[in-house]
Design a protein around this motif. Structure first.
Motif, PDB file in Angstrom:
ATOM      1  N   VAL A  19       0.845  -1.211   0.000  1.00 49.34           N
ATOM      2  CA  VAL A  19       0.000   0.000   0.000  1.00 49.34           C
ATOM      3  C   VAL A  19       0.871   1.248   0.000  1.00 49.34           C
ATOM      4  O   VAL A  19       0.599   2.218  -0.724  1.00 49.34           O
ATOM      5  CB  VAL A  19      -0.978  -0.033   1.202  1.00 49.34           C
ATOM      6  N   LEU A  20       1.925   1.262   0.792  1.00 48.04           N
ATOM      7  CA  LEU A  20       2.821   2.426   0.828  1.00 48.04           C
ATOM      8  C   LEU A  20       3.515   2.637  -0.516  1.00 48.04           C
ATOM      9  O   LEU A  20       3.695   3.783  -0.967  1.00 48.04           O
ATOM     10  CB  LEU A  20       3.849   2.260   1.942  1.00 48.04           C
ATOM     11  N   LEU A  21       3.911   1.570  -1.174  1.00 49.04           N
ATOM     12  CA  LEU A  21       4.541   1.705  -2.495  1.00 49.04           C
ATOM     13  C   LEU A  21       3.559   2.273  -3.518  1.00 49.04           C
ATOM     14  O   LEU A  21       3.908   3.142  -4.326  1.00 49.04           O
ATOM     15  CB  LEU A  21       5.059   0.356  -2.979  1.00 49.04           C
ATOM     16  N   LEU A  22       2.332   1.799  -3.514  1.00 51.37           N
ATOM     17  CA  LEU A  22       1.326   2.327  -4.430  1.00 51.37           C
ATOM     18  C   LEU A  22       1.034   3.797  -4.153  1.00 51.37           C
ATOM     19  O   LEU A  22       0.870   4.605  -5.072  1.00 51.37           O
ATOM     20  CB  LEU A  22       0.046   1.500  -4.339  1.00 51.37           C
ATOM     21  N   ALA A  23       0.972   4.168  -2.898  1.00 50.87           N
ATOM     22  CA  ALA A  23       0.721   5.564  -2.541  1.00 50.87           C
ATOM     23  C   ALA A  23       1.880   6.442  -2.997  1.00 50.87           C
ATOM     24  O   ALA A  23       1.688   7.548  -3.532  1.00 50.87           O
ATOM     25  CB  ALA A  23       0.506   5.690  -1.037  1.00 50.87           C
ATOM     26  N   ALA A  64       4.045  10.515  -6.801  1.00 52.73           N
ATOM     27  CA  ALA A  64       5.064  10.912  -7.778  1.00 52.73           C
ATOM     28  C   ALA A  64       4.420  11.246  -9.112  1.00 52.73           C
ATOM     29  O   ALA A  64       4.797  12.218  -9.780  1.00 52.73           O
ATOM     30  CB  ALA A  64       6.092   9.787  -7.943  1.00 52.73           C
ATOM     31  N   GLY A  65       3.414  10.489  -9.518  1.00 51.31           N
ATOM     32  CA  GLY A  65       2.712  10.786 -10.763  1.00 51.31           C
ATOM     33  C   GLY A  65       1.956  12.099 -10.689  1.00 51.31           C
ATOM     34  O   GLY A  65       1.947  12.904 -11.632  1.00 51.31           O
ATOM     35  N   TRP A  66       1.299  12.361  -9.578  1.00 52.83           N
ATOM     36  CA  TRP A  66       0.570  13.628  -9.401  1.00 52.83           C
ATOM     37  C   TRP A  66       1.521  14.818  -9.424  1.00 52.83           C
ATOM     38  O   TRP A  66       1.259  15.834 -10.048  1.00 52.83           O
ATOM     39  CB  TRP A  66      -0.203  13.580  -8.079  1.00 52.83           C
ATOM     40  N   ALA A 104       4.469  15.003 -10.919  1.00 51.31           N
ATOM     41  CA  ALA A 104       4.976  15.184 -12.277  1.00 51.31           C
ATOM     42  C   ALA A 104       3.937  15.876 -13.147  1.00 51.31           C
ATOM     43  O   ALA A 104       4.258  16.738 -13.970  1.00 51.31           O
ATOM     44  CB  ALA A 104       5.363  13.840 -12.876  1.00 51.31           C
ATOM     45  N   LEU A 105       2.674  15.570 -12.968  1.00 47.22           N
ATOM     46  CA  LEU A 105       1.601  16.195 -13.750  1.00 47.22           C
ATOM     47  C   LEU A 105       1.463  17.669 -13.416  1.00 47.22           C
ATOM     48  O   LEU A 105       1.319  18.509 -14.308  1.00 47.22           O
ATOM     49  CB  LEU A 105       0.282  15.452 -13.505  1.00 47.22           C
ATOM     50  N   THR A 106       1.544  18.018 -12.139  1.00 47.00           N
ATOM     51  CA  THR A 106       1.403  19.431 -11.757  1.00 47.00           C
ATOM     52  C   THR A 106       2.604  20.248 -12.182  1.00 47.00           C
ATOM     53  O   THR A 106       2.467  21.415 -12.536  1.00 47.00           O
ATOM     54  CB  THR A 106       1.195  19.563 -10.231  1.00 47.00           C
ATOM     55  N   VAL A 107       3.781  19.662 -12.165  1.00 45.78           N
ATOM     56  CA  VAL A 107       4.985  20.391 -12.570  1.00 45.78           C
ATOM     57  C   VAL A 107       4.924  20.705 -14.065  1.00 45.78           C
ATOM     58  O   VAL A 107       5.243  21.814 -14.492  1.00 45.78           O
ATOM     59  CB  VAL A 107       6.254  19.594 -12.214  1.00 45.78           C
ATOM     60  N   THR A 108       4.498  19.759 -14.871  1.00 41.66           N
ATOM     61  CA  THR A 108       4.468  19.994 -16.316  1.00 41.66           C
ATOM     62  C   THR A 108       3.369  20.965 -16.713  1.00 41.66           C
ATOM     63  O   THR A 108       3.504  21.689 -17.694  1.00 41.66           O
ATOM     64  CB  THR A 108       4.267  18.675 -17.075  1.00 41.66           C
ATOM     65  N   THR A 109       2.285  21.027 -15.978  1.00 41.39           N
ATOM     66  CA  THR A 109       1.211  21.977 -16.335  1.00 41.39           C
ATOM     67  C   THR A 109       1.551  23.387 -15.910  1.00 41.39           C
ATOM     68  O   THR A 109       1.009  24.348 -16.453  1.00 41.39           O
ATOM     69  CB  THR A 109      -0.123  21.545 -15.705  1.00 41.39           C
ATOM     70  N   ARG A 110       2.457  23.582 -14.948  1.00 41.28           N
ATOM     71  CA  ARG A 110       2.842  24.918 -14.503  1.00 41.28           C
ATOM     72  C   ARG A 110       3.939  25.535 -15.376  1.00 41.28           C
ATOM     73  O   ARG A 110       4.288  26.686 -15.196  1.00 41.28           O
ATOM     74  CB  ARG A 110       3.329  24.877 -13.060  1.00 41.28           C
ATOM     75  N   GLN A 111       4.533  24.776 -16.290  1.00 44.05           N
ATOM     76  CA  GLN A 111       5.611  25.296 -17.133  1.00 44.05           C
ATOM     77  C   GLN A 111       5.045  26.303 -18.129  1.00 44.05           C
ATOM     78  O   GLN A 111       3.970  26.101 -18.685  1.00 44.05           O
ATOM     79  CB  GLN A 111       6.278  24.155 -17.906  1.00 44.05           C
TER      80      GLN A 111
END
Length: 169
Positions: free
Chosen positions: A12-16, A21-23, A25-32
């Motif tokens: 469960v901790l690995l999935l979280a 990490a995916g979330w 990466a998504l927010t960083v790329t949309t703020r560029q």
């Protein structure tokens, strides 16, 4: 039971962690900020002022010929001169023919049999006169020396030459 619970908590901790990490990466790329547009400007109908290179007078062709005739990577940068005179063929080397070696024919003998003994082997040899002789290693036979005696052969040597006489020849 405890080991199953620990493995479940670890999964469960690995999935979280992967979800976070995916979330991120998504927010960083949309703020560029977006990339600027690289469109080619349309040429204007008005003529621009002549450039400095266009206002310079053209050099004569002789200047460019001199530049192209000099090898760029040669240390002295001298013009390459090609000699049109054909080279004379070198004289053929004189090769001395080696003298023919003196070939001594093998003796006219025939190996009739071999007898092995504890101390030395013996060979039954028939000479040119037809008589049979029992010979051992080191015996001289018609100018040749018996160097080795094998199970069905006999080696004769003379100087640096060695011949083999086999039985049943």
């Amino acid at each position: 039971m405890m080991s199953r619970l620990l493995s479940l908590i670890g999964t469960v901790l690995l999935l979280a962690g992967a979800g976070l990490a995916g979330w991120w990466a998504l927010t960083v790329t949309t703020r560029q900020p977006g990339l600027p547009s690289f469109e080619m400007a349309q040429p204007q109908a008005t003529r621009a002022a002549p450039s400095r290179a266009a206002s310079r007078p053209r050099r004569p062709d002789v200047y460019y010929d001199a530049v192209t005739q000099r090898p760029l990577f040669a240390p002295d940068r001298r013009p390459l001169v090609l000699d049109d005179t054909p080279e004379a063929d070198p004289p053929d080397p004189v090769v001395a023919t080696p003298p023919k070696p003196v070939v001594v024919p093998p003796p006219a003998v025939r190996l009739l049999g071999v007898m092995g003994a504890a101390d030395e082997n013996r060979a039954l040899v028939q000479n040119a006169e037809g008589e049979a002789l029992w010979l051992t290693q080191g015996t001289e036979l018609a100018g040749w020396t018996i160097s080795r005696i094998g199970p069905n052969w006999l080696d004769l040597s003379r100087a640096s030459e060695t011949i083999r006489i086999e039985m049943y020849q």
